[in-house]
Design an enzyme around this catalytic site. Structure first.
Site, PDB file in Angstrom:
ATOM      1  N   TRP A 200      -5.701  -8.913   4.032  1.00 45.92           N
ATOM      2  CA  TRP A 200      -5.792  -7.445   4.039  1.00 45.92           C
ATOM      3  C   TRP A 200      -7.072  -7.016   4.773  1.00 45.92           C
ATOM      4  O   TRP A 200      -8.144  -7.600   4.571  1.00 45.92           O
ATOM      5  CB  TRP A 200      -5.805  -6.934   2.590  1.00 45.92           C
ATOM      6  CG  TRP A 200      -6.059  -5.465   2.518  1.00 45.92           C
ATOM      7  CD1 TRP A 200      -5.204  -4.476   2.913  1.00 45.92           C
ATOM      8  CD2 TRP A 200      -7.243  -4.824   2.065  1.00 45.92           C
ATOM      9  NE1 TRP A 200      -5.785  -3.255   2.728  1.00 45.92           N
ATOM     10  CE2 TRP A 200      -7.039  -3.436   2.205  1.00 45.92           C
ATOM     11  CE3 TRP A 200      -8.458  -5.279   1.554  1.00 45.92           C
ATOM     12  CZ2 TRP A 200      -8.008  -2.500   1.841  1.00 45.92           C
ATOM     13  CZ3 TRP A 200      -9.419  -4.343   1.199  1.00 45.92           C
ATOM     14  CH2 TRP A 200      -9.188  -2.970   1.342  1.00 45.92           C
ATOM     15  N   ASP A 367      -1.712  12.455   2.624  1.00 44.75           N
ATOM     16  CA  ASP A 367      -1.454  11.078   2.171  1.00 44.75           C
ATOM     17  C   ASP A 367      -1.108  11.066   0.689  1.00 44.75           C
ATOM     18  O   ASP A 367      -0.773  12.102   0.090  1.00 44.75           O
ATOM     19  CB  ASP A 367      -2.689  10.208   2.519  1.00 44.75           C
ATOM     20  CG  ASP A 367      -2.340   8.754   2.769  1.00 44.75           C
ATOM     21  OD1 ASP A 367      -2.155   8.015   1.786  1.00 44.75           O
ATOM     22  OD2 ASP A 367      -2.229   8.342   3.942  1.00 44.75           O
ATOM     23  N   ARG A 444      -1.375  -3.566  -7.617  1.00 46.74           N
ATOM     24  CA  ARG A 444      -1.792  -2.159  -7.486  1.00 46.74           C
ATOM     25  C   ARG A 444      -1.080  -1.289  -8.536  1.00 46.74           C
ATOM     26  O   ARG A 444      -0.622  -0.191  -8.251  1.00 46.74           O
ATOM     27  CB  ARG A 444      -1.510  -1.645  -6.080  1.00 46.74           C
ATOM     28  CG  ARG A 444      -2.490  -0.557  -5.668  1.00 46.74           C
ATOM     29  CD  ARG A 444      -2.032   0.216  -4.470  1.00 46.74           C
ATOM     30  NE  ARG A 444      -3.070   1.135  -4.042  1.00 46.74           N
ATOM     31  CZ  ARG A 444      -2.843   2.277  -3.407  1.00 46.74           C
ATOM     32  NH1 ARG A 444      -1.628   2.624  -3.083  1.00 46.74           N
ATOM     33  NH2 ARG A 444      -3.835   3.050  -3.065  1.00 46.74           N
ATOM     34  N   TRP A 478       5.336   5.901   6.001  1.00 47.85           N
ATOM     35  CA  TRP A 478       6.149   5.101   5.054  1.00 47.85           C
ATOM     36  C   TRP A 478       5.328   3.890   4.646  1.00 47.85           C
ATOM     37  O   TRP A 478       5.178   2.946   5.415  1.00 47.85           O
ATOM     38  CB  TRP A 478       7.441   4.671   5.747  1.00 47.85           C
ATOM     39  CG  TRP A 478       8.420   3.929   4.897  1.00 47.85           C
ATOM     40  CD1 TRP A 478       8.233   2.731   4.273  1.00 47.85           C
ATOM     41  CD2 TRP A 478       9.759   4.316   4.596  1.00 47.85           C
ATOM     42  NE1 TRP A 478       9.358   2.357   3.602  1.00 47.85           N
ATOM     43  CE2 TRP A 478      10.326   3.311   3.785  1.00 47.85           C
ATOM     44  CE3 TRP A 478      10.556   5.409   4.933  1.00 47.85           C
ATOM     45  CZ2 TRP A 478      11.640   3.370   3.309  1.00 47.85           C
ATOM     46  CZ3 TRP A 478      11.860   5.459   4.466  1.00 47.85           C
ATOM     47  CH2 TRP A 478      12.386   4.450   3.664  1.00 47.85           C
ATOM     48  N   ASP A 479       4.793   3.937   3.441  1.00 50.38           N
ATOM     49  CA  ASP A 479       3.855   2.900   2.991  1.00 50.38           C
ATOM     50  C   ASP A 479       4.575   1.850   2.138  1.00 50.38           C
ATOM     51  O   ASP A 479       5.700   2.067   1.657  1.00 50.38           O
ATOM     52  CB  ASP A 479       2.743   3.582   2.175  1.00 50.38           C
ATOM     53  CG  ASP A 479       1.417   2.839   2.226  1.00 50.38           C
ATOM     54  OD1 ASP A 479       1.408   1.663   2.628  1.00 50.38           O
ATOM     55  OD2 ASP A 479       0.388   3.438   1.838  1.00 50.38           O
ATOM     56  N   ASN A 481       2.955  -1.210  -0.558  1.00 51.43           N
ATOM     57  CA  ASN A 481       1.637  -1.735  -0.917  1.00 51.43           C
ATOM     58  C   ASN A 481       1.595  -2.964  -1.807  1.00 51.43           C
ATOM     59  O   ASN A 481       0.555  -3.242  -2.404  1.00 51.43           O
ATOM     60  CB  ASN A 481       0.803  -0.617  -1.566  1.00 51.43           C
ATOM     61  CG  ASN A 481       0.271   0.341  -0.518  1.00 51.43           C
ATOM     62  OD1 ASN A 481      -0.387  -0.074   0.431  1.00 51.43           O
ATOM     63  ND2 ASN A 481       0.589   1.605  -0.649  1.00 51.43           N
ATOM     64  N   CYS A 527       3.537   1.511   7.452  1.00 51.50           N
ATOM     65  CA  CYS A 527       2.252   1.089   6.896  1.00 51.50           C
ATOM     66  C   CYS A 527       2.553   0.162   5.729  1.00 51.50           C
ATOM     67  O   CYS A 527       3.519   0.370   4.996  1.00 51.50           O
ATOM     68  CB  CYS A 527       1.493   2.328   6.403  1.00 51.50           C
ATOM     69  SG  CYS A 527      -0.041   1.951   5.526  1.00 51.50           S
ATOM     70  N   ASP A 549      -5.969  -1.181   7.357  1.00 52.10           N
ATOM     71  CA  ASP A 549      -6.816  -0.280   6.573  1.00 52.10           C
ATOM     72  C   ASP A 549      -8.275  -0.416   7.002  1.00 52.10           C
ATOM     73  O   ASP A 549      -9.119   0.384   6.586  1.00 52.10           O
ATOM     74  CB  ASP A 549      -6.713  -0.614   5.082  1.00 52.10           C
ATOM     75  CG  ASP A 549      -5.529   0.091   4.436  1.00 52.10           C
ATOM     76  OD1 ASP A 549      -4.890   0.920   5.095  1.00 52.10           O
ATOM     77  OD2 ASP A 549      -5.236  -0.206   3.262  1.00 52.10           O
TER      78      ASP A 549
HETATM   79  C1  DGJ Z   1      -2.453   2.087   1.696  1.00 52.18           C
HETATM   80  C2  DGJ Z   1      -2.549   2.636   3.085  1.00 52.18           C
HETATM   81  O1  DGJ Z   1      -2.840   1.615   3.987  1.00 52.18           O
HETATM   82  C3  DGJ Z   1      -3.601   3.728   3.114  1.00 52.18           C
HETATM   83  O2  DGJ Z   1      -3.753   4.215   4.423  1.00 52.18           O
HETATM   84  C4  DGJ Z   1      -3.193   4.830   2.171  1.00 52.18           C
HETATM   85  O3  DGJ Z   1      -2.017   5.442   2.631  1.00 52.18           O
HETATM   86  C5  DGJ Z   1      -2.990   4.261   0.781  1.00 52.18           C
HETATM   87  N1  DGJ Z   1      -2.087   3.152   0.788  1.00 52.18           N
HETATM   88  C6  DGJ Z   1      -2.482   5.314  -0.159  1.00 52.18           C
HETATM   89  O4  DGJ Z   1      -2.171   4.817  -1.390  1.00 52.18           O
END
Ligand code: DGJ
Length: 728
Positions: A200, A367, A444, A478-479, A481, A527, A549
């Protein structure tokens, strides 16, 4: 035609402008690979496949009347398991009797203009004028399972794409255990493996290592590529540089678990596979069913890594990305994430937009944190209804006000996820990926929704459509994570649980396709905590991707250099962020942050209301520069002049397709006293003269490329400058 069947030698010959790919039908109807590399004459190259049977440890084939032939030694066009070849297998099918001995023999073929789509999967596309396709229809002689190998040759680019289709025309269900998209056998092993490793905030670090007599695997088991590896590898020679030498790139158009396996065998030959990671994969193929692999995109370059990358850039920009935004200038955006995290309201968003609009920024992106009870990362994910209290009113009011500033409006979603503390999870705990009896891991603070389920996808589309229909949303970020764990689906029977990883990816594609069908003008930016899912499949839906990021300009340099191995500038999300940056606590000049971000789809990631007047003036300049240099950067050819890992500076340049314009960017990463700094340019027209806009000096293209330029002496770390050259 770029594809020919040569009757005399029963060979298939595929020609790109500078490369040839050859394989033939051998006795016993084996498909044997002869050659892939720089263009060769019309000679019979079958001699290259001779290996010779050295002793009894290499089994013979009863179908070949030559004791020197062994499937364990021959270069196979698409290798199979358990029928005499002990090297890594492209195909392994467990038949109805429980055996996984698999074989593949030629039956027939067809050659035609154009390129077929792969049903329900992203792939490159081409017109009848752009490409030719070969389908080689094969069978496993014992089971009658049908296997078709697809090859498409792009006529004007050194690109060959491959994928495989399997049809179960037998009387009982079979199980696919390994099914690669491509298999390449090479006659020697004098290669280096280049791959993009990372973590990351440190995505796409270029690694280059020697092949040894073992299997090297670059792969993911996370359900997506993740930050650790990217579905791109290249085999290069030890002497290959940016500008010369051989490079074989293989990129996989897939957003799930992938594996590239490279094996050097006892005779110092090499086999390379690329496809869905066999670990964690399985597919029950019922009678009459068909399975398609993702597409692998192979690029050959005899002019170094630079040429290989430029070929990928053009292909992915023009023949993979789709929709109205694929080549259009993207709006300069400002995103509030690094400025506010979850702590904002509608007025704050508006104040950022208002200030930004005065300086030339064209789109406000709101965001994470605008929905449900999402005031931190523990709550609300999955509850896609507007928090009107936080936004000081309906979303439409805020969006209309921002449009009133002459700006576009974008919004953040993370559709595939849910917080345990959400209304959605309370209502539908069974909608998550999970394995009965096991505790679900959080990452997360969130769980992963089961995208293989249609009801989950319908719910998500419905939620997004409600937001989209309530006001004018121009863009979605569109994230995604977290990785997938405890991968099970409540709807699938036990024998199909092995399919969930792949079904998840197909579900994602389905949702993205339906969203874009409904909102064809929507600009999507992908993303996954930065570049965790920066892969070609996502580019089919979202022509731009948040590359990392990590927004510190110095840390960004290797990320952008590495990403550019395969991905075009037009796809690379790059923003100017606040200083010191969130992660690095390093302070870099505002100009340098702008110069680095100009490489990609440009924007800002800071609280613009807090900038000094001097910085605001610089924002204006940078926005003007984005427009001024858009053509040369986004339509131009990239030359990586000085990679950021070898010297104390980094440099790259873009040259417009007509070679009338070039933009060189140099970043001084560390100053050194008494050190002459020098650069040779690339890609210019040797017959043209160019004027340096800053100094007014005129140089011949040959001079700039052969004699080069001396940099001014810099006494400060992290300074940077650009040289803009135009033809006179
Ligand atoms: C991870 C993304 O990479 C960030 O830019 C941001 O959108 C956060 N998530 C928001 O939770």
């Amino acid at each position: 035609m770029s594809i020919r069947f040569l009757q005399e030698t029963k060979s298939f010959r595929l020609d790109t402008p500078k490369a040839t790919y050859l394989f033939h039908i051998h006795e016993g109807n084996y498909l044997i690979h002869d050659y892939y590399g720089a263009t060769v004459g019309e000679d019979d190259l079958r001699y290259l496949c001779a290996r010779g049977k050295r002793n009894g440890t290499y089994p013979n084939s009863p179908d070949v009347n030559n004791r020197e032939f062994s499937p364990a030694l021959a270069p196979m066009e698409y290798s199979t398991n358990g029928s005499g070849d002990f090297r890594i297998s492209a195909l392994q099918i467990r038949d109805g009797g429980g055996h996984n001995s698999t074989d593949l023999r030629y039956v027939s073929h067809k050659i035609y203009k154009g390129k077929p789509a792969i049903p329900h999967q992203p792939a490159t596309y081409a017109t009848a004028e752009e490409a030719d396709t070969l389908e080689v229809f094969c069978k496993d002689p014992a089971t009658d399972i049908e296997i078709t190998l697809f090859y498409t040759v792009f006529r004007k680019a050194d690109v060959i794409t491959r994928h495989t289709m399997v049809v179960n025309n037998t009387a009982c269900a079979v199980d696919l255990e390994r099914i690669a998209s491509t298999c390449l056998d090479f006659v020697d092993a004098d290669y280096r493996l280049l791959h993009l490793d990372g973590s990351w905030s440190r995505e796409c670090t270029v690694e280059r290592e020697a092949l040894t007599r073992c299997i090297k695997t670059v792969s993911s088991k996370r359900g997506y590529a993740g930050h650790q590896h990217n579905p791109f590898v290249a085999l290069v020679r030890s002497e290959t540089t940016e500008d010369q030498g051989e490079a074989y790139g293989i990129s996989l158009i897939y957003s799930g678990n992938f594996a590239s396996e490279t094996q050097v065998d006892a005779f110092y030959t090499t086999r390379m596979l690329m496809g869905i990671n066999p670990e964690g994969f399985g597919w029950r193929l019922d009678v009459g069913e068909t399975f398609y692999t993702p597409e692998a995109v192979m690029v050959y370059s005899n002019e170094g890594l630079g040429e290989m990358s430029r070929t990928y850039h053009k292909l992915y920009r023009h023949n993979l990305c789709r929709g109205p935004w694929k080549t259009k200038k993207r709006p300069i955006l400002i995103n509030n994430w690094e400025a506010t995290r979850f702590t904002f309201d509608g007025n704050k968003i508006y104040s950022i937009a208002e200030e930004a609009s005065k300086l030339g920024i064209e789109m406000m992106v709101m965001d994470d944190g605008w929905f449900g009870t999402r005031d931190d990362d523990k709550h609300g994910l999955g509850d896609w209804y507007v928090n009107e209290k936080k936004l000081n009113g309906p979303l439409k009011d805020l969006v209309d006000r921002i449009h009133g500033l002459g700006m576009k409006f974008g919004i953040w979603f993370e559709p595939e996820m849910v917080n345990p503390l959400s209304d959605l999870y309370e209502a539908h705990p069974d909608w998550c990926l999970k394995v009965d009896g096991r505790t679900m891991s959080t990452s997360r603070n969130q769980y992963v929704l089961d995208m293989s389920r249609e009801d989950v996808r319908d719910y998500l589309l419905d939620c997004m459509a409600k937001i989209m229909d309530s006001c004018q949303i121009d863009y979605i970020k569109w994230d995604f994570n977290r990785p997938l764990t405890e991968v099970g689906s409540a709807l699938l029977p036990a024998e199909r649980q092995k399919e969930v990883f792949h079904r998840f990816v197909l579900g994602l594609y389905d949702l993205l396709e339906r969203l874009l069908d409904r909102y064809p003008n929507l600009l999507l930016e992908g993303c996954a905590s930065g570049g965790g899912r920066y892969d070609p499949a996502m580019l089919y839906y979202s022509p731009q991707y948040w590359a990392s990021d990590e927004t510190d300009a110095m840390e960004r340099l290797p990320i952008q250099f590495g990403s550019s191995m395969c991905y075009p500038a037009s796809s690379m999300g790059a923003h100017v962020s606040r200083c010191p940056s969130h992660h690095m606590k390093r302070t870099t000049p505002f100009e340098t942050r702008g110069n680095v971000a100009l490489w990609g789809t440009f924007g800002y990631e800071l609280d613009i209301t807090k900038l000094t007047d001097e910085e605001k003036e610089l924002v204006k300049v940078q926005c003007e520069e984005y427009h001024k240099y858009f053509n040369v950067i986004h339509n131009g050819d990239l030359y990586r002049l000085i990679p950021p890992y070898t010297r104390e500076e980094a440099a790259w340049m873009f040259v417009s397709p007509d070679k009338k314009e070039a933009l060189v960017t140099v970043v001084v990463m560390m100053t050194k006293l008494h050190r002459n700094r020098y650069i040779k340019l690339r890609g210019l027209d040797p017959k043209k003269n160019y004027k340096d806009e800053e100094t007014g000096k005129i140089y011949n293209g040959k001079t700039l490329m052969n004699a080069g330029l001396i940099f001014p002496e810099y006494r400060e770390d992290f300074t940077s400058f650009k040289i803009h050259l135009t033809e006179i």
